[in-house]
Design an enzyme around this catalytic site. Sequence first.
Site: not given
Ligand code: ATR
Length: 263
Positions: A65, A101, A128, A149
Amino acid sequence: MTKRFAVIGHPIEHSRSPQLHEAGFSEFNIDATFEKIDVAPEELKDFIEHEAQHFMGIAVTVPHKEMVFPYVDNVTEAAEHIGAVNTLFWKDGKLHGTNTDGIGALRALETLTTMEEKNVLVLGAGGAARSIIYALKKAQAKVFVYNRTYSKVEALFNEFDIIPLNSLQTCSPEEFDVIINSTSVGLKSFKSILPEDFWRPTHIGFDIVYDPLYTKFLEDCENAGGQVITGDKMLVHQAAAQFKLWHEKDIEPEILEAAFFSE
Ligand code: ATR
């Protein structure tokens, strides 16, 4: 002549795009095929330059993407702001990239209420989340963002008109009309990103996770008396937006929804 469409990604086996779009072909008697093509990252440039011309439209999924940007002739404002392309189409002999999306998420939310002036809490700050935030701001919602984060929330703040939250403990749940999980928490596990006691009967909960369909996030919302929108709705509505773009036809989301659950 049979029209060809495809979805590209790596891996691609899990993609439900073909079954959704094929249901649309049947509905409108469109003579077309929809292929799943596994394109490894190192093959992407070659695929776009030499194969894309054989397809009238291509859906783009993980991990391409973001990577596809340099290879398209033009990107829409949505794709530019979201920073990701999920749909390719041809116009005037040029390859265009857009992103459906965000509109998919917005249409899913709009099945329950309009977003204008609503206070929406977005949990997560990944790809997302970006698409959802973009669409919510277009629809004039007030968007609050919380993420594990915090630096990623600050980065979003520099690009979108959002209210960054560095803790959920300092805000009162009553402030929000809609709460969206845009993280992967809850995927194939019974966990929620939000404490159970955060939910109120006035809330609408929306989860982008669709495996399982009824996540703990949504169950907690429903147990508190709130309304829920399951993750399949975003997928279905984004496919409807692709369908409109490629065929200039409005497909009933219910038809795509039925196809989503077929197999
Ligand atoms: P996508 O493209 O599906 O959005 P991504 O860019 O990898 O995937 O983003 C994943 C999101 O899920 C992020 O906001 C991530 O938080 P961090 O930025 O802190 O990594 C969040 N996320 C994934 N696992 C998590 C967990 N166990 N607890 C809290 N947030 C989580």
